[in-house]
Design an enzyme around this catalytic site. Sequence first.
Site, PDB file in Angstrom:
ATOM      1  N   CYS A  56       1.345  -5.318  -1.741  1.00 57.14           N
ATOM      2  CA  CYS A  56      -0.044  -5.565  -1.506  1.00 57.14           C
ATOM      3  C   CYS A  56      -0.403  -6.845  -2.418  1.00 57.14           C
ATOM      4  O   CYS A  56      -0.433  -6.593  -3.721  1.00 57.14           O
ATOM      5  CB  CYS A  56      -0.845  -4.159  -1.533  1.00 57.14           C
ATOM      6  SG  CYS A  56      -2.505  -4.287  -2.051  1.00 57.14           S
ATOM      7  N   CYS A  68      -5.149  -5.699   6.369  1.00 63.20           N
ATOM      8  CA  CYS A  68      -4.801  -4.953   5.388  1.00 63.20           C
ATOM      9  C   CYS A  68      -3.628  -5.405   4.247  1.00 63.20           C
ATOM     10  O   CYS A  68      -2.695  -6.074   4.679  1.00 63.20           O
ATOM     11  CB  CYS A  68      -3.999  -3.630   5.962  1.00 63.20           C
ATOM     12  SG  CYS A  68      -5.060  -2.477   6.560  1.00 63.20           S
ATOM     13  N   CYS A  99     -14.544  -2.309   6.445  1.00 63.24           N
ATOM     14  CA  CYS A  99     -13.470  -2.104   5.362  1.00 63.24           C
ATOM     15  C   CYS A  99     -13.879  -2.632   4.227  1.00 63.24           C
ATOM     16  O   CYS A  99     -14.601  -3.594   4.005  1.00 63.24           O
ATOM     17  CB  CYS A  99     -12.358  -2.723   5.750  1.00 63.24           C
ATOM     18  SG  CYS A  99     -11.105  -2.783   4.553  1.00 63.24           S
ATOM     19  N   SER A 139      -9.415   6.041   1.517  1.00 60.41           N
ATOM     20  CA  SER A 139      -7.755   5.646   1.645  1.00 60.41           C
ATOM     21  C   SER A 139      -7.255   5.773   0.062  1.00 60.41           C
ATOM     22  O   SER A 139      -7.609   5.017  -0.783  1.00 60.41           O
ATOM     23  CB  SER A 139      -7.803   4.440   2.269  1.00 60.41           C
ATOM     24  OG  SER A 139      -5.987   4.235   2.194  1.00 60.41           O
ATOM     25  N   CYS A 158      -6.365  -4.165  -8.198  1.00 66.64           N
ATOM     26  CA  CYS A 158      -6.100  -2.834  -8.267  1.00 66.64           C
ATOM     27  C   CYS A 158      -5.060  -2.404  -9.382  1.00 66.64           C
ATOM     28  O   CYS A 158      -4.148  -3.541  -9.302  1.00 66.64           O
ATOM     29  CB  CYS A 158      -5.330  -2.344  -6.803  1.00 66.64           C
ATOM     30  SG  CYS A 158      -5.067  -0.768  -6.933  1.00 66.64           S
ATOM     31  N   GLU A 188     -13.884  -8.794  -0.937  1.00 65.43           N
ATOM     32  CA  GLU A 188     -13.964  -9.118   0.098  1.00 65.43           C
ATOM     33  C   GLU A 188     -14.256  -7.600   1.062  1.00 65.43           C
ATOM     34  O   GLU A 188     -13.718  -6.670   0.540  1.00 65.43           O
ATOM     35  CB  GLU A 188     -12.768  -9.721   0.737  1.00 65.43           C
ATOM     36  CG  GLU A 188     -12.566 -11.086   0.269  1.00 65.43           C
ATOM     37  CD  GLU A 188     -11.032 -11.564   0.442  1.00 65.43           C
ATOM     38  OE1 GLU A 188     -11.229 -12.778   0.472  1.00 65.43           O
ATOM     39  OE2 GLU A 188     -10.278 -10.881   0.489  1.00 65.43           O
ATOM     40  N   CYS A 200       1.247  -1.683  -6.121  1.00 66.94           N
ATOM     41  CA  CYS A 200       2.005  -1.669  -5.025  1.00 66.94           C
ATOM     42  C   CYS A 200       2.786  -2.962  -4.676  1.00 66.94           C
ATOM     43  O   CYS A 200       1.930  -3.923  -4.754  1.00 66.94           O
ATOM     44  CB  CYS A 200       1.494  -0.976  -3.879  1.00 66.94           C
ATOM     45  SG  CYS A 200       0.774   0.382  -4.224  1.00 66.94           S
TER      46      CYS A 200
END
Length: 353
Positions: free
Chosen positions: A116, A333, A102, A190, A109, A86, A113
């Site tokens: 997330c 986020c 973004c 980031s 990933c 996305e 974390c």
Amino acid sequence: MARLPEEWTAWVRERGEPGYRGKQIFHWIHRQGVLDPDEMSNLPKPLRERLREDGLAWPIEVASTHASSDGTHKLLVRMPDGERVETVLIPQLDDDRVVTQCISSQVGCAMGCVFCASGVAGLKRHMTDAEIVAQVLLGRREVGSDRRIRNVVFMGMGEPLHNYDAVARALVLLTHPDGLDLSKRRVTVSTSGLVNQIDRLGSDFQGQVQLAISLHAVRDDARSAIMPVNRKDGLAELTAALRRYPLSKRQRITIEYTLIRGVNDSPRDAVEMVELLRGIPVKVNLIPMNPISASDLRAPDTSHVVRFQQALTRRGLSVFIRKTRGDDVAAACGQLAFHGESRRTVHPGVSRA
Ligand code: SAH
Ligand code: SF4
């Protein structure tokens, strides 16, 4: 499509065409957003044919778009192998002609974390440089000619510095003066804090690319509990890397701090954050945690967020509270995840292809 102008020049020369054709091709792709050789009207027909044979085509396509009530647009993009990521278009609050995009750098990933959705999902694969850049070319098409994408942030799915080579090439392409020509200071990488790659980014781009660090906790035990990456590169190594990042004057590193109720939001956390960051030029973004379905962790109340901010500003930090945008289409986020998987947040009333 991810060749640089000089690589296109070599490519056309190998095919017996004059070198300037290379720059024309780069221009079509990255300035005009045209990838169909037939539309490249200033190129001779045989060269257009060679481009087609070479496989020039969009590396991604828009599978669906989702408009949030606050003006944010989420594009779900599909890659040739069927994987989906996305990208989110966020108009500036005071001037909606200026847009921040973004973008994603990986499918899922690997960093794990706990707060997330991408981390909970795990890594499926890296994205290529072409797939990364094409998100911005498609984003620009989506916003149209009376609005422009001024900022690009690598805050979608994935840990950009875990996919360093593709991301570094994408940075060169996105900021190339003959292409999209984004300002390096307006492109933000980031990271959850991969120290070796922060050093590499600093030296490869002389510190000109804007760096954002996902800090989220200020003691090693607390940070390791929510961000496994901290077990390898702890806070001492991370802050040392920030101290040596080659920033130009007036430039600051962005510190992102997702506030999680009862986890990292105590007065002691605020005091220790100030100590930890002392002497590093930073601005701090507080992000009240967006809920994800895989976790019970939640944001503190708004009044608590404001008190946390005040505790930091009183001690001299500049601190902003990031307003959640796009959460009604799960575009905020940390909410970006694999499309259609049960672990993601799906809001009723939002159509999904
Ligand atoms: N992997 C990179 C960039 C992508 S995430 C990184 O971690 O920095 C972009 C930002 O959103 C990061 O600061 C990330 O920690 C934060 N984030 C992740 N999940 C979130 C959530 N549920 N609520 C609020 N922010 C979140
Ligand atoms: Fe990956 Fe960033 Fe999510 Fe952590 S916060 S799991 S590094 S995308």
